[in-house]
Write an enzyme that holds these catalytic residues in place. Sequence first.
Site, PDB file in Angstrom:
ATOM      1  N   SER A  79       0.621  -1.042  -0.122  1.00 50.99           N
ATOM      2  CA  SER A  79      -0.169  -0.052   0.109  1.00 50.99           C
ATOM      3  C   SER A  79       0.970   1.277   0.071  1.00 50.99           C
ATOM      4  O   SER A  79       2.088   1.367   0.181  1.00 50.99           O
ATOM      5  CB  SER A  79      -0.861  -0.086   1.189  1.00 50.99           C
ATOM      6  OG  SER A  79       0.032   0.190   2.404  1.00 50.99           O
ATOM      7  N   LYS A  80       0.221   2.431  -0.354  1.00 54.81           N
ATOM      8  CA  LYS A  80       1.077   3.521  -0.101  1.00 54.81           C
ATOM      9  C   LYS A  80       1.447   3.848   1.134  1.00 54.81           C
ATOM     10  O   LYS A  80       2.862   4.353   1.262  1.00 54.81           O
ATOM     11  CB  LYS A  80       0.007   4.730  -0.581  1.00 54.81           C
ATOM     12  CG  LYS A  80       0.539   6.222  -0.244  1.00 54.81           C
ATOM     13  CD  LYS A  80      -0.360   7.240  -0.919  1.00 54.81           C
ATOM     14  CE  LYS A  80       0.232   8.549  -0.944  1.00 54.81           C
ATOM     15  NZ  LYS A  80       0.610   9.270   0.338  1.00 54.81           N
TER      16      LYS A  80
END
Length: 512
Positions: A265-266
């Site tokens: 994920s970011k």
Amino acid sequence: MNKEVRVRFAPSPTGPLHIGGVRTALYNYLFAKKNGGKFLLRIEDTDQTRFVPGAEEYIKESLDWLGITPDESPWNPGSVGPYRQSERKADYMQYALDLIEKGHAYYAFDTAEELEAMRERLTAARVVTPQYNSITRTQMKNSLTLPEEEVKARLESGEPYVIRVKVPRKEEVRLNDLIRGWVMVHSSTLDDKVLMKSDGMPTYHLANIVDDHLMGITHVIRGEEWLPSAPLHVLLYRFFGWEDTMPEFAHLPLLLKPDGNGKLSKRDGDKLGFPVFPINWKNKETGETAAGFREQGYLPDAFLNFLAFLGWNPGDDREIFSKEELVEAFSIDRIGKSGTRFDIAKAKWFNEQYLRTESNAALAAFIIEDAKADGIALDQAKAEAIASLTKERCTFPADMWNDNKFIAIAPASFDEQVASKKWNEEAVKVLLNYATSLEGYSGNFDASTAKTMLESSAEAEGIKLGKVMQAVRLAVTGAGAGPDLMEIFAILGVTEVAKRIRYALATLTVVG
Ligand code: GLU
């Protein structure tokens, strides 16, 4: 394959394109090119609530940066457009009505409150996944339960409604995924998904199937998160009577966090200090930003090579592949089934390999640009010399200048640790001798001359050159380590080397 291969990348413009999406685009591109087919890009923008301005341009710029430009897209349409789903809006209703006619879909008029009440009822009855399905639909307000007249009246009154697919109660739905093999799902586990929403827009499921059909898509290569939707898609192909042209499916394994626990994920990128997006992003409305690989100094071909290996391998131990070589080597059966861990060290390694093979002339452009930002004007010859000297030691183009600014800017101070150990009487003697001989020299000054002269100075003082070499480096560069010193001398020129040595001799105090 006798039919022309046609594949598509179908992102939704809901924000910056995640690196996993870029990999999906790349695999589609490679598969198309390998099979002499076409790579299409379709913007899936039917969910207006999630539309983010700038996201579409971001997708285009990212793919252009990597040179995986689609053969057909909203910006370069072929004959099967529109390539933006919102522009095909008017057509989808016809397809939904066609399904109603064939008995495979129905109108549903349930309000949000009624749907919620159903969910609560089912939860209270301990149903694990409360769904609108073949059993529960019989208790709801839809065209299967309401009298025909009432349905008509409701539709005419303009009351909001959705159209749902009528999933059969007992049926085995099968599909042969090119990566996972046979996938079998019992229809009782599927729900009657909405196909047309009350705002008149199709959902992803309907639009995706209709478009893939109209665009002649032969293979659907997409992320594993869409695997659970695939059985419904198979049913839709059948309901439409399009089984004969149903595309083949290949669901790509997930990109995992570096520790292998869950999807990348970011937040992982932010926490561990690496980008998870191809290029920098800024949301024009919220101001939210995200870092990209491009701006961090990744070369497009290196990044592409790295991405290709996140889930695929050529079956031998070769790792460096140009885009053309990837096309040649690519095949779906060499895509792994399990998730791939994201490894930023590997991304850097690829970048280093590519940096080393770039021409000095091309790399000089980066150096000239970066030096300019520091107020230093470098000519092409000098920048090329710096590129040649430093590229073997750098990960990113910017390192060539940032780690080696001393080549153009004389050091004003010196590494104290090195000075305290190495700046001794012997070093001073050799350097004094060397400075004097440099000052008296007017011939061609290249690396080997610089070296011969330095060796003579050491010999004249009766000192082993090896013992003072680090001090010599310190005097001229300010640091105890760096690229080949004699090459640096050649770039600096005889006058500058002598001047720097004089400054060091005047500034540094002898130890011990
Ligand atoms: N619009 C979907 C996405 O954003 C496309 C999924 C598919 O390729 O079918 O990923």
